[in-house]
Design a protein around this motif. Structure first.
Motif, PDB file in Angstrom:
ATOM      1  N   GLY A  23       9.109  -4.588  -1.158  1.00 43.86           N
ATOM      2  CA  GLY A  23       8.618  -4.844  -2.290  1.00 43.86           C
ATOM      3  C   GLY A  23       7.032  -5.144  -2.086  1.00 43.86           C
ATOM      4  O   GLY A  23       6.405  -5.046  -2.877  1.00 43.86           O
ATOM      5  N   GLY A  24       6.828  -6.036  -1.069  1.00 46.76           N
ATOM      6  CA  GLY A  24       5.462  -6.425  -0.787  1.00 46.76           C
ATOM      7  C   GLY A  24       4.471  -5.202  -0.508  1.00 46.76           C
ATOM      8  O   GLY A  24       3.343  -5.500  -0.882  1.00 46.76           O
ATOM      9  N   LYS A  25       4.788  -4.299   0.007  1.00 42.82           N
ATOM     10  CA  LYS A  25       3.941  -3.134   0.031  1.00 42.82           C
ATOM     11  C   LYS A  25       3.532  -2.419  -1.048  1.00 42.82           C
ATOM     12  O   LYS A  25       2.511  -1.951  -1.220  1.00 42.82           O
ATOM     13  CB  LYS A  25       4.599  -2.008   1.211  1.00 42.82           C
ATOM     14  N   ILE A  26       4.561  -2.219  -1.923  1.00 40.65           N
ATOM     15  CA  ILE A  26       4.290  -1.641  -3.307  1.00 40.65           C
ATOM     16  C   ILE A  26       3.386  -2.473  -3.830  1.00 40.65           C
ATOM     17  O   ILE A  26       2.212  -2.116  -4.481  1.00 40.65           O
ATOM     18  CB  ILE A  26       5.606  -1.340  -4.028  1.00 40.65           C
ATOM     19  N   SER A  27       3.445  -3.721  -4.092  1.00 41.43           N
ATOM     20  CA  SER A  27       2.442  -4.854  -4.690  1.00 41.43           C
ATOM     21  C   SER A  27       1.071  -4.793  -4.382  1.00 41.43           C
ATOM     22  O   SER A  27       0.186  -4.765  -4.917  1.00 41.43           O
ATOM     23  CB  SER A  27       2.988  -5.989  -4.863  1.00 41.43           C
ATOM     24  N   SER A  28       1.072  -4.632  -2.897  1.00 41.74           N
ATOM     25  CA  SER A  28      -0.134  -4.683  -2.338  1.00 41.74           C
ATOM     26  C   SER A  28      -0.999  -3.516  -2.496  1.00 41.74           C
ATOM     27  O   SER A  28      -2.168  -3.312  -2.709  1.00 41.74           O
ATOM     28  CB  SER A  28      -0.010  -5.106  -0.765  1.00 41.74           C
ATOM     29  N   LEU A  29      -0.099  -2.294  -2.612  1.00 40.18           N
ATOM     30  CA  LEU A  29      -0.562  -0.930  -2.794  1.00 40.18           C
ATOM     31  C   LEU A  29      -1.239  -1.048  -4.227  1.00 40.18           C
ATOM     32  O   LEU A  29      -2.211  -0.777  -4.477  1.00 40.18           O
ATOM     33  CB  LEU A  29       0.151   0.082  -2.774  1.00 40.18           C
ATOM     34  N   MET A  30      -0.609  -1.457  -5.070  1.00 44.31           N
ATOM     35  CA  MET A  30      -0.840  -1.714  -6.615  1.00 44.31           C
ATOM     36  C   MET A  30      -2.248  -2.502  -6.655  1.00 44.31           C
ATOM     37  O   MET A  30      -3.201  -2.343  -7.449  1.00 44.31           O
ATOM     38  CB  MET A  30       0.099  -1.989  -7.398  1.00 44.31           C
ATOM     39  N   GLY A  31      -2.328  -3.670  -5.746  1.00 47.39           N
ATOM     40  CA  GLY A  31      -3.423  -4.605  -5.955  1.00 47.39           C
ATOM     41  C   GLY A  31      -4.626  -3.604  -5.305  1.00 47.39           C
ATOM     42  O   GLY A  31      -5.677  -3.942  -5.864  1.00 47.39           O
ATOM     43  N   ASP A  32      -4.534  -3.047  -4.405  1.00 41.59           N
ATOM     44  CA  ASP A  32      -5.601  -2.187  -3.823  1.00 41.59           C
ATOM     45  C   ASP A  32      -6.109  -1.138  -4.718  1.00 41.59           C
ATOM     46  O   ASP A  32      -7.282  -0.903  -4.938  1.00 41.59           O
ATOM     47  CB  ASP A  32      -5.477  -1.702  -2.505  1.00 41.59           C
ATOM     48  N   PHE A  33      -4.939  -0.571  -5.614  1.00 39.32           N
ATOM     49  CA  PHE A  33      -5.379   0.439  -6.657  1.00 39.32           C
ATOM     50  C   PHE A  33      -6.426  -0.279  -7.706  1.00 39.32           C
ATOM     51  O   PHE A  33      -7.629   0.143  -8.133  1.00 39.32           O
ATOM     52  CB  PHE A  33      -4.267   1.185  -7.027  1.00 39.32           C
ATOM     53  N   ALA A  34      -5.915  -1.512  -8.049  1.00 36.92           N
ATOM     54  CA  ALA A  34      -6.699  -2.267  -9.002  1.00 36.92           C
ATOM     55  C   ALA A  34      -7.933  -2.670  -8.573  1.00 36.92           C
ATOM     56  O   ALA A  34      -9.207  -2.386  -9.355  1.00 36.92           O
ATOM     57  CB  ALA A  34      -5.593  -3.360  -9.435  1.00 36.92           C
ATOM     58  N   LYS A  35      -8.207  -3.061  -7.394  1.00 39.57           N
ATOM     59  CA  LYS A  35      -9.682  -3.460  -6.745  1.00 39.57           C
ATOM     60  C   LYS A  35     -10.400  -2.128  -6.938  1.00 39.57           C
ATOM     61  O   LYS A  35     -11.606  -2.364  -7.076  1.00 39.57           O
ATOM     62  CB  LYS A  35      -9.331  -3.836  -5.118  1.00 39.57           C
ATOM     63  N   GLY A  36      -9.886  -1.012  -6.328  1.00 39.40           N
ATOM     64  CA  GLY A  36     -10.545   0.280  -6.581  1.00 39.40           C
ATOM     65  C   GLY A  36     -11.376   0.476  -7.927  1.00 39.40           C
ATOM     66  O   GLY A  36     -12.112   0.762  -8.124  1.00 39.40           O
ATOM     67  N   LEU A  37     -10.302   0.370  -8.907  1.00 36.68           N
ATOM     68  CA  LEU A  37     -10.718   0.575 -10.326  1.00 36.68           C
ATOM     69  C   LEU A  37     -11.817  -0.161 -10.809  1.00 36.68           C
ATOM     70  O   LEU A  37     -12.941   0.080 -11.416  1.00 36.68           O
ATOM     71  CB  LEU A  37      -9.552   0.575 -11.262  1.00 36.68           C
ATOM     72  N   LYS A  38     -11.584  -1.682 -10.506  1.00 33.36           N
ATOM     73  CA  LYS A  38     -12.688  -2.555 -10.814  1.00 33.36           C
ATOM     74  C   LYS A  38     -13.784  -2.321 -10.227  1.00 33.36           C
ATOM     75  O   LYS A  38     -14.957  -2.266 -10.784  1.00 33.36           O
ATOM     76  CB  LYS A  38     -12.165  -3.925 -10.416  1.00 33.36           C
TER      77      LYS A  38
END
Length: 87
Positions: A23-38
């Motif tokens: 579960g941690g990998k998926i949330s960190s992956l989505m967090g990285d995706f959000a940082k990229g969008l920002k």
């Protein structure tokens, strides 16, 4: 008893991702995706503000001076000329 539908495969894929990926990998992956969008949105805003500044001024800014990599120092040019002379 037919073949599995797309919904069955999506559920199986989600379970496999959670079990093997954690579960941690998926949330960190989505967090990285959000940082990229920002970051992308911020850079797009910077580009727009730069374009507006150019329109207000009416001039295009000069490009930065490029370094040629050649010696501009007089003593360096003298040393190169001295080394090039045959003895």
């Amino acid at each position: 008893m037919g073949s599995l539908s797309i919904w069955h495969w999506l559920i199986v894929l989600a379970v496999v991702l959670v079990v093997f990926g954690g579960g941690g990998k998926i949330s960190s992956l989505m967090g990285d995706f959000a940082k990229g969008l920002k970051s992308f949105k911020k850079n797009m805003e910077d580009d727009e503000s730069m374009e507006q500044a150019n329109k207000q001024d009416g001039r295009i800014p000069a490009p930065p001076a490029a370094s040629t990599g050649f010696a501009t120092d007089a003593s360096a040019a003298d040393r190169a000329a001295t080394n090039a002379r045959p003895n």
